[in-house]
Design a protein around this motif. Structure first.
Motif, PDB file in Angstrom:
ATOM      1  N   THR A   4       5.651   6.075  -2.142  1.00 41.44           N
ATOM      2  CA  THR A   4       5.791   6.249  -0.693  1.00 41.44           C
ATOM      3  C   THR A   4       4.805   5.338   0.015  1.00 41.44           C
ATOM      4  O   THR A   4       3.718   5.039  -0.493  1.00 41.44           O
ATOM      5  N   ASP A   5       5.172   4.896   1.219  1.00 41.57           N
ATOM      6  CA  ASP A   5       4.272   4.073   2.012  1.00 41.57           C
ATOM      7  C   ASP A   5       3.306   4.966   2.786  1.00 41.57           C
ATOM      8  O   ASP A   5       3.389   6.202   2.689  1.00 41.57           O
ATOM      9  N   PRO A   6       2.381   4.390   3.531  1.00 46.34           N
ATOM     10  CA  PRO A   6       1.403   5.226   4.251  1.00 46.34           C
ATOM     11  C   PRO A   6       2.029   6.219   5.215  1.00 46.34           C
ATOM     12  O   PRO A   6       1.395   7.222   5.565  1.00 46.34           O
ATOM     13  N   GLN A  37       0.832  -1.193   0.000  1.00 43.91           N
ATOM     14  CA  GLN A  37       0.000   0.000   0.000  1.00 43.91           C
ATOM     15  C   GLN A  37       0.877   1.257   0.000  1.00 43.91           C
ATOM     16  O   GLN A  37       1.975   1.257   0.535  1.00 43.91           O
ATOM     17  N   GLY A  38       0.314   2.314  -0.585  1.00 40.30           N
ATOM     18  CA  GLY A  38       1.070   3.563  -0.605  1.00 40.30           C
ATOM     19  C   GLY A  38       0.491   4.542  -1.617  1.00 40.30           C
ATOM     20  O   GLY A  38      -0.651   4.399  -2.081  1.00 40.30           O
ATOM     21  N   THR A  39       1.303   5.513  -1.984  1.00 40.08           N
ATOM     22  CA  THR A  39       0.902   6.561  -2.932  1.00 40.08           C
ATOM     23  C   THR A  39       1.975   6.711  -4.000  1.00 40.08           C
ATOM     24  O   THR A  39       3.176   6.742  -3.678  1.00 40.08           O
ATOM     25  N   ALA A  40       1.520   6.754  -5.244  1.00 41.09           N
ATOM     26  CA  ALA A  40       2.436   6.994  -6.370  1.00 41.09           C
ATOM     27  C   ALA A  40       2.362   8.476  -6.763  1.00 41.09           C
ATOM     28  O   ALA A  40       1.275   8.995  -7.020  1.00 41.09           O
ATOM     29  N   ASN A  58       8.961   3.735  -0.829  1.00 39.87           N
ATOM     30  CA  ASN A  58       8.470   2.368  -0.906  1.00 39.87           C
ATOM     31  C   ASN A  58       8.997   1.726  -2.180  1.00 39.87           C
ATOM     32  O   ASN A  58       9.177   2.396  -3.200  1.00 39.87           O
ATOM     33  N   GLY A  59       9.245   0.437  -2.144  1.00 35.62           N
ATOM     34  CA  GLY A  59       9.830  -0.242  -3.282  1.00 35.62           C
ATOM     35  C   GLY A  59       8.805  -0.982  -4.119  1.00 35.62           C
ATOM     36  O   GLY A  59       7.632  -1.094  -3.771  1.00 35.62           O
ATOM     37  N   ALA A  60       9.260  -1.510  -5.262  1.00 35.47           N
ATOM     38  CA  ALA A  60       8.430  -2.318  -6.151  1.00 35.47           C
ATOM     39  C   ALA A  60       9.355  -3.156  -7.013  1.00 35.47           C
ATOM     40  O   ALA A  60      10.471  -2.745  -7.337  1.00 35.47           O
TER      41      ALA A  60
END
Length: 623
Positions: A549-551, A527-530, A556-558
């Motif tokens: 980014t995470d919450p 979960q997070g925001t692009a 945040n990775g992918a």
């Protein structure tokens, strides 16, 4: 009329100082980098970088203001190999205040990248040029090589911009000298001195105008005939015709006609002032109708306001130069009546300059941001500062004028005319061994000695007059500042108006695209925001930055990131990209190409594990 070359005096040294200041100002401002354009290209069809499915029939360019396209190189469309694929027939498609010009293309264009090269002359007389590409079917390699030399640049551009200064300075001296003679009415000898100054101004403006006519073709990048067949070319030729009439006017004003008027014969008293006023207005109009005043908004008011501005500058600054010359050469003829008349002329000239200058500044600048951020605005600030400085010097001159008015040691009557013959020297004995008559060598020597004595006596009498000496120094300072004001004015006329530059920047710079997409791949840490940023955000090449980014707002990775873009309105796409991973939670794609404006659907696919994946979609608008 007869003009004699003055001897080397303090006046000559003062004139040399003014010439040096003028030359310095010319090199400083004419040699400075010129603005890239006055009119500007605000759009085209096809657009820069656009990929079209089928070959267009025409290429259309949109400009910010009126332009003239003439000559074989005005608008060219080149195929990938560099061959022309346009018919050369340029059509004016302007309507409803929008300036458009188009050129038809030949049929059967193959797929590939085409180059559009154009050059034009903006309405304020300055050349502009540019180039862009579009593609049919798909982009391809191109071998087109365009010259880096822009029209109006290089040595020719420097010569052309430099020639503008003596044109303005000559106009000022011509108008000021004549106005001083007709309105301030100095004595006979002083009138001939002001006539010399007016003649010098006429010579300068005529020579500079001839140079501008000859340089106009190379300056604009077209042939001389095409360059003359424009608004600016017509204005230059009209100026030459008016200057020819002005030469006859000067001959009547300062030549034999002046002697006839002193004898009570000749033209009526109002004829010369009326003729001079008409010629001055006509000459000023050749600038007003071909430069900045003739473009933009409120031109019906701006053109006559610019004529008044130029005439007021000529009467004030040119009259100032005339007064300075008289203070050095004929101080005894600078009477209180003459100074009072010039003070009144200067006062109303300054009022006219202030009113018209404020109007033109508002029209050409617009707001404080444009005033501070553009070259035009910065030069305008320098000009205003110099005007304030010259007004301070004028205030000092006014104090000396008041003292002069209180003096009683000088009369308003004219001294003997400058051209009156000096008494014949006594006969010189014949040289030994000569056959009789006077020794010419000895006679010339005695004549030089007597001339030196007269000059020394005149300088002594002049310097003994404290009031006129103080006035002379303050007027000299005014004249020096005036030379710099003319140099800054020349640079202003060669710069893009601030309002035009700001509007062109706004029209040509698209807004960057920024969007936020919440996502959830379904797995741990999924979960997070692009955050997506596309710059510059217009058609053509763009750069995309993706940050995850995470919450809690941390990177945040992918495992995998894919992006696709589709334009449903034109059935274009999908265009697929795989951004490059550059840092934790940060990916970049520097080859993102948006060939058409419109509402694009952007799809972002994120995979955080072997089985955890999601695709989020949003709409981005490309201008």
């Amino acid at each position: 009329m007869t003009f004699r070359m003055p001897t080397t005096t303090t006046a000559t040294r003062a004139a040399r100082l003014l010439v040096l200041l003028a030359a310095l100002g010319t090199l400083l401002f004419a040699g400075a980098p010129q603005a890239a354009a006055h009119a500007s290209l605000t759009g085209s069809s096809p657009a820069d970088g656009e990929v079209v499915a089928a070959a267009p029939e025409t290429v259309v360019l949109t400009f910010s203001e009126r332009v003239t396209l003439s000559g074989d190189k005005a608008l060219r469309v080149l195929d990938p190999a560099g061959g022309r694929v346009d018919t050369g027939e340029i059509t004016d498609l302007s309507a409803d205040g929008t300036v458009r010009h188009g050129v038809a293309l030949t049929g059967g264009l193959a797929d590939g990248t085409y180059t559009v090269a154009w050059q034009a002359v903006s309405a304020d007389s300055h050349p502009i040029a540019g180039a862009f590409t579009f593609s049919v079917g798909a982009p391809s390699e191109t071998s087109v090589r365009l010259s880096d030399q822009q029209p109006g640049g290089g040595t020719v551009g420097l010569l052309y911009e430099t020639a503008r200064f003596p044109a303005y300075a000559g106009f000022v001296l011509l108008v000021g000298g004549v106005a001083f003679t007709l309105l301030c009415r100095p004595g006979a000898g002083a009138a001939r001195a002001s006539g010399r100054l007016a003649l010098a101004g006429w010579t300068a403006v005529t020579g500079a105008t001839l140079a501008l006519v000859l340089l106009r073709g190379p300056y604009t990048g077209v042939g001389l005939r095409d360059a003359i067949d424009t608004k600016t070319g017509t204005a230059l030729l009209s100026r030459l015709l008016l200057l020819a009439a002005a030469a006859l006017f000067l001959a009547v004003l300062y030549g034999g006609g002046a002697r006839e008027r002193r004898g009570g014969r000749g033209l009526p008293g109002y004829a010369l002032p009326v003729a001079g006023a008409l010629l001055a207005v006509g000459l000023a109009a050749t600038w007003a109708l071909s430069e900045h005043a003739s473009t933009g908004q409120w031109t019906q008011v701006a053109v006559p306001a610019d004529v008044i501005h130029l005439l007021a500058a000529g009467a004030w600054l040119g009259g100032l130069a005339t007064l300075l010359t008289l203070l050095f050469r004929f101080p005894e003829q600078v009477s209180r009546a003459v100074v009072r008349r010039f003070s009144l002329l200067a006062f109303w000239s300054v009022v006219a300059l202030a009113v018209t200058g404020i109007f033109q500044a508002w029209r050409q600048v617009g707001d404080a941001d444009a005033l501070l951020s553009t070259r035009y605005g910065q030069l305008l600030i320098v000009k205003v500062a110099l005007v304030v400085l010259i007004l301070a010097a004028a205030w000092i001159s006014r104090r000396w004028t008041a003292r002069l008015a209180e003096g009683t040691g000088h009369r308003d009557a004219d001294p003997p005319a400058e051209g009156d013959p000096a008494p014949e020297p006594a006969a010189v004995p014949s040289a030994p061994g000569s056959e009789g008559g006077e020794d010419p060598v000895r006679r010339a020597q005695l004549a030089r000695q007597r001339a030196a004595v007269r000059q020394t006596r005149r300088r002594r009498d002049r310097d003994a007059d404290a009031e006129r000496s103080g006035l002379r120094r303050s007027v000299l300072a005014e004249a020096a500042i005036a030379a710099l004001i003319l140099a800054v004015t020349t640079a202003l006329t060669g710069s893009t108006p601030a309002r035009t530059e700001a509007a062109a920047a706004t029209a040509s710079t698209p807004e960057p695209i920024s969007v936020q997409l919440p996502y959830d791949t379904g797995g741990p840490h999924g979960q997070g925001t692009a955050l997506l940023d596309i710059t510059p955000g217009g058609t053509g090449d763009n750069v995309l930055h993706l940050r995850l980014t995470d919450p809690e707002g941390l990177p945040n990775g992918a495992e995998e990131v894919r992006i696709s873009l589709t334009l449903p309105a034109e059935d274009l796409g999908p265009l697929r990209y795989e951004p490059t991973h550059v840092d934790v939670g940060h990916w970049v794609s520097d080859d993102l190409r948006l060939p058409r404006p419109g509402d694009w659907e952007l799809s972002l696919t994120l995979r955080t594990s072997e089985i955890d994946q999601t695709t989020e979609t949003t709409t981005v608008t490309v201008g």
